[in-house]
Design a protein around this motif. Structure first.
Motif, PDB file in Angstrom:
ATOM      1  N   LEU A  82       0.857  -1.175   0.000  1.00 42.96           N
ATOM      2  CA  LEU A  82       0.000   0.000   0.000  1.00 42.96           C
ATOM      3  C   LEU A  82       0.901   1.236   0.000  1.00 42.96           C
ATOM      4  N   SER A  83       0.519   2.264  -0.755  1.00 44.76           N
ATOM      5  CA  SER A  83       1.283   3.512  -0.758  1.00 44.76           C
ATOM      6  C   SER A  83       1.181   4.176   0.626  1.00 44.76           C
ATOM      7  N   ARG A  84       2.044   5.126   0.857  1.00 44.07           N
ATOM      8  CA  ARG A  84       1.994   5.828   2.140  1.00 44.07           C
ATOM      9  C   ARG A  84       0.643   6.521   2.304  1.00 44.07           C
ATOM     10  N   ALA A  85       0.183   7.134   1.218  1.00 38.35           N
ATOM     11  CA  ALA A  85      -1.129   7.785   1.276  1.00 38.35           C
ATOM     12  C   ALA A  85      -2.201   6.759   1.643  1.00 38.35           C
ATOM     13  N   GLY A  86      -2.059   5.557   1.071  1.00 37.52           N
ATOM     14  CA  GLY A  86      -3.031   4.504   1.355  1.00 37.52           C
ATOM     15  C   GLY A  86      -3.002   4.094   2.815  1.00 37.52           C
ATOM     16  N   VAL A  87      -1.809   3.906   3.352  1.00 36.86           N
ATOM     17  CA  VAL A  87      -1.666   3.493   4.752  1.00 36.86           C
ATOM     18  C   VAL A  87      -2.276   4.550   5.669  1.00 36.86           C
ATOM     19  N   GLU A  88      -1.927   5.817   5.414  1.00 38.83           N
ATOM     20  CA  GLU A  88      -2.434   6.882   6.286  1.00 38.83           C
ATOM     21  C   GLU A  88      -3.942   7.002   6.202  1.00 38.83           C
ATOM     22  N   THR A  89      -4.437   6.916   4.977  1.00 38.46           N
ATOM     23  CA  THR A  89      -5.884   7.039   4.796  1.00 38.46           C
ATOM     24  C   THR A  89      -6.601   5.891   5.503  1.00 38.46           C
ATOM     25  N   LEU A  90      -6.042   4.697   5.378  1.00 37.15           N
ATOM     26  CA  LEU A  90      -6.642   3.546   6.050  1.00 37.15           C
ATOM     27  C   LEU A  90      -6.638   3.756   7.572  1.00 37.15           C
ATOM     28  N   ALA A  91      -5.502   4.228   8.100  1.00 42.72           N
ATOM     29  CA  ALA A  91      -5.417   4.463   9.538  1.00 42.72           C
ATOM     30  C   ALA A  91      -6.451   5.501   9.963  1.00 42.72           C
ATOM     31  N   ILE A  92      -6.582   6.552   9.175  1.00 37.49           N
ATOM     32  CA  ILE A  92      -7.530   7.609   9.542  1.00 37.49           C
ATOM     33  C   ILE A  92      -8.957   7.069   9.539  1.00 37.49           C
ATOM     34  N   VAL A  93      -9.290   6.285   8.511  1.00 34.44           N
ATOM     35  CA  VAL A  93     -10.640   5.711   8.476  1.00 34.44           C
ATOM     36  C   VAL A  93     -10.842   4.803   9.696  1.00 34.44           C
ATOM     37  N   ALA A  94      -9.851   3.975   9.976  1.00 39.16           N
ATOM     38  CA  ALA A  94     -10.001   2.995  11.056  1.00 39.16           C
ATOM     39  C   ALA A  94     -10.150   3.664  12.416  1.00 39.16           C
ATOM     40  N   TYR A  95      -9.363   4.704  12.665  1.00 35.77           N
ATOM     41  CA  TYR A  95      -9.370   5.319  13.992  1.00 35.77           C
ATOM     42  C   TYR A  95     -10.464   6.370  14.144  1.00 35.77           C
ATOM     43  N   HIS A  96     -11.002   6.866  13.046  1.00 38.46           N
ATOM     44  CA  HIS A  96     -11.982   7.949  13.138  1.00 38.46           C
ATOM     45  C   HIS A  96     -13.355   7.573  12.624  1.00 38.46           C
ATOM     46  N   GLU A  97     -13.537   6.365  12.161  1.00 32.96           N
ATOM     47  CA  GLU A  97     -14.775   6.058  11.449  1.00 32.96           C
ATOM     48  C   GLU A  97     -16.014   6.346  12.274  1.00 32.96           C
ATOM     49  N   PRO A  98     -17.136   6.729  11.634  1.00 33.86           N
ATOM     50  CA  PRO A  98     -17.241   7.032  10.206  1.00 33.86           C
ATOM     51  C   PRO A  98     -16.666   8.412   9.917  1.00 33.86           C
ATOM     52  N   VAL A  99     -15.997   8.524   8.770  1.00 37.70           N
ATOM     53  CA  VAL A  99     -15.257   9.751   8.506  1.00 37.70           C
ATOM     54  C   VAL A  99     -15.490  10.169   7.046  1.00 37.70           C
ATOM     55  N   THR A 100     -15.580  11.478   6.838  1.00 36.49           N
ATOM     56  CA  THR A 100     -15.789  11.962   5.471  1.00 36.49           C
ATOM     57  C   THR A 100     -14.442  12.165   4.801  1.00 36.49           C
ATOM     58  N   ARG A 101     -14.509  12.286   3.519  1.00 33.23           N
ATOM     59  CA  ARG A 101     -13.308  12.561   2.741  1.00 33.23           C
ATOM     60  C   ARG A 101     -12.668  13.879   3.165  1.00 33.23           C
ATOM     61  N   ALA A 102     -13.508  14.878   3.447  1.00 34.69           N
ATOM     62  CA  ALA A 102     -12.981  16.184   3.862  1.00 34.69           C
ATOM     63  C   ALA A 102     -12.227  16.057   5.182  1.00 34.69           C
ATOM     64  N   GLU A 103     -12.740  15.206   6.068  1.00 36.97           N
ATOM     65  CA  GLU A 103     -12.068  15.019   7.355  1.00 36.97           C
ATOM     66  C   GLU A 103     -10.720  14.319   7.170  1.00 36.97           C
TER      67      GLU A 103
END
Lengths: 187, 242, 187
Positions: A82-103
């Motif tokens: 996974l790209s770095r952007a992918g890893v970070e985005t996944l972490a953000i979704v996992a720790y903040h869900e449900p989360v919007t794209r803007a968030e």
């Protein structure tokens, strides 16, 4: 060795045959009896073996013991990195869900590239989970049961550092954290 | 991403935007992000931009915007605090620090997540599961009301709203009753039922016969008329009274 | 329960994760030690369980215990609602039988998907009832005795007539505009 009971054998057979992790209800539908006790008995039986019975997000499956990874990894391809952007985005979704794209973008400081969420959804780790009832009704994203299974998490509470992050307020939005900081200074 | 201020490569492709670059610089300070010097960080960022410019590197707009914003923040932080100035520069600095902390936390947990024992990489599901089969048979659910409603809907949709009723003369039961009662009042002897019918077309006579017969049955039930018929299909006779 | 040895655990994991039955040599290539004794120990361990370790033509693999094979297959009746197109088509067949597909379409005012009649036939409510002796000899459809039984009708004459429908408000022209809109969206 004590011989297993009928229910335990049945649950064992069904879970061995299953191609996907199964909820207790789904197992019960095949086996016809209550499966909670057999599941716990099986998990205990397999605890020290080369194969373990694990529960991820209320779904049960057998998997090889983690300490044997070196024997099995040999001729297997590493799953696509996974790209770095992918890893970070996944972490953000996992720790903040449900989360919007803007968030997600607010945390990362850059726009979420079109492909990033697609890759996570294609991997089956992230799914759209409805809309937030604010102007524009943006889609929100959340993780899937498959995400928990893949990363070996019994639930989102098991996410690494979840409690610490929450206690440190690092899962709160900046605006909220700012208020907290200000109040602290005033005290 | 252990690059320090001195060794930062000027390859801007390596950074995912200004915040990413700032975080790398902040980590270079080798202190807890909560204790980081924002002023020093600003200096580093601006220095980085200077060198990039000296090398005539193409700088993306968002890096320049961040540089301008940080230059403003720096001067605001250095000037004596003027309470009238909004927003408060200390708050701006704190906000930047909070953002860095949050990005850092997510980067860190992301790495920890990736390092877990992952299904399909470190642990494996059964390689050749037999598979479970659900043989589903559909039990279709639809009720009588649904059916009637559906036909009503179709009919309402496709039938013309105006429809022409063929001109057909009828005698209602009420009219037949009224006429029979009135005529029986003046008839004393047995009379065939046909004698009570009004004149008119065949259609009207058929309708009148049917209605009058029903009316006669009703009157007989009430004891106001007596009926007589010799055999099936023989003429039907009526007389007033029980 | 005795805890399994390292070799036994390793063989167990390798065979579990294998996508095909494996020879002892192939297992040994993964595990690095002689696997004959572990294989026999594993086979004995799994003998009474829901899953057995079996050897077929010198290749080893796990399989569901034969007496439990029936659990892997499950027949289930799923209640499903008939689609709006389905109900309308059924109603038209009931009121107009025997009726061709073209006639159904003419009455409904929209095309009848092939699947719609299939579903009605699968449900046992509609049957092909010969052909109409006109050019093209189209199939005609009629209802079945099962249809009458399902809807509690003694005969087709028990279907409510147009006057009944009107009296029940089912031909209410007020709804007409709305219905037409909905139908258009649906198709």
């Amino acid at each position: 060795m004590t011989s297993p009971g009928d229910a335990e054998r049945a649950v064992e057979a069904v879970l061995f045959a299953a191609t996907e992790p199964m909820t207790a209800d789904a197992i019960r539908a095949h086996v016809g009896v209550d499966v909670r006790a057999p599941l716990l008995a099986l998990a205990a039986h397999y605890a020290g073996r080369g194969v373990n019975l694990v529960c991820r997000g209320e779904r049960w499956h057998f998997q090889t013991a983690p300490d044997l990874a070196h024997l099995l990894r040999r001729d297997r391809e590493e799953p696509r990195r996974l790209s770095r952007a992918g890893v970070e985005t996944l972490a953000i979704v996992a720790y903040h869900e449900p989360v919007t794209r803007a968030e997600i973008e607010a945390i990362r400081g850059v726009a979420v590239a079109k492909g990033t969420l697609d890759v996570l959804m294609e991997a089956g780790w992230v799914r759209p989970a409805g809309r937030r009832e604010v102007p524009g009704r943006p889609l929100v994203y959340a993780t899937t049961p498959h995400f928990l299974a893949h990363f070996g998490l019994a639930s989102r509470r098991d996410l690494p550092g979840m409690e610490d992050l929450r206690a440190a307020g690092l899962l709160d939005p900046v605006d909220l954290a700012l208020e907290v900081e200000k109040t602290r200074e005033e005290d | 991403m252990a690059a320090t201020d001195d060794r930062l490569t000027l390859d801007l492709d390596g950074w995912e935007g200004p915040l990413d670059l700032l975080l790398a610089l902040a980590r270079g300070q080798k202190v807890d992000l909560r204790a980081i010097s924002i002023l020093a960080l600003v200096e580093q960022y601006l220095g980085f931009m200077e060198r990039a410019r000296a090398l005539q590197l193409e700088l993306a707009a968002d890096y320049l915007v961040m540089a301008a914003w940080l230059a403003y923040l720096k001067s605001a932080l250095l000037l004596p605090r003027d309470p009238a100035v909004e927003p408060d520069p200390d708050e701006l600095a704190l906000r930047l620090q909070l953002r860095l902390e949050r990005l850092d936390a997510m980067r860190d947990t992301g790495a920890r997540l990736m390092a877990r024992d992952r299904l399909g990489r470190d642990v494996f599901a059964r390689g050749a599961p037999e598979g479970l089969h659900n043989v589903k048979t559909a039990a279709w659910q639809v009720g009588f009301f649904d059916l009637a409603t559906a036909y009503g809907r179709v009919a309402a949709r496709t039938r013309p709203v105006f429809h022409v009723v063929a001109d057909r003369q009828v005698m209602t039961l009420e009219a037949a009753l009224e006429r029979l009662v009135a005529l029986l009042g003046v008839q004393i002897h047995w009379q065939r039922i046909e004698r009570f019918l009004p004149d008119g077309t065949d259609g009207l006579r058929r309708s009148a016969l049917a209605s009058s017969f029903l009316a006669a049955l009703e009157l007989a039930r009430q004891g106001r008329v007596t009926l007589r018929q010799a055999e099936p299909f023989a003429p039907l006779y009526l007389k007033a009274g029980a």
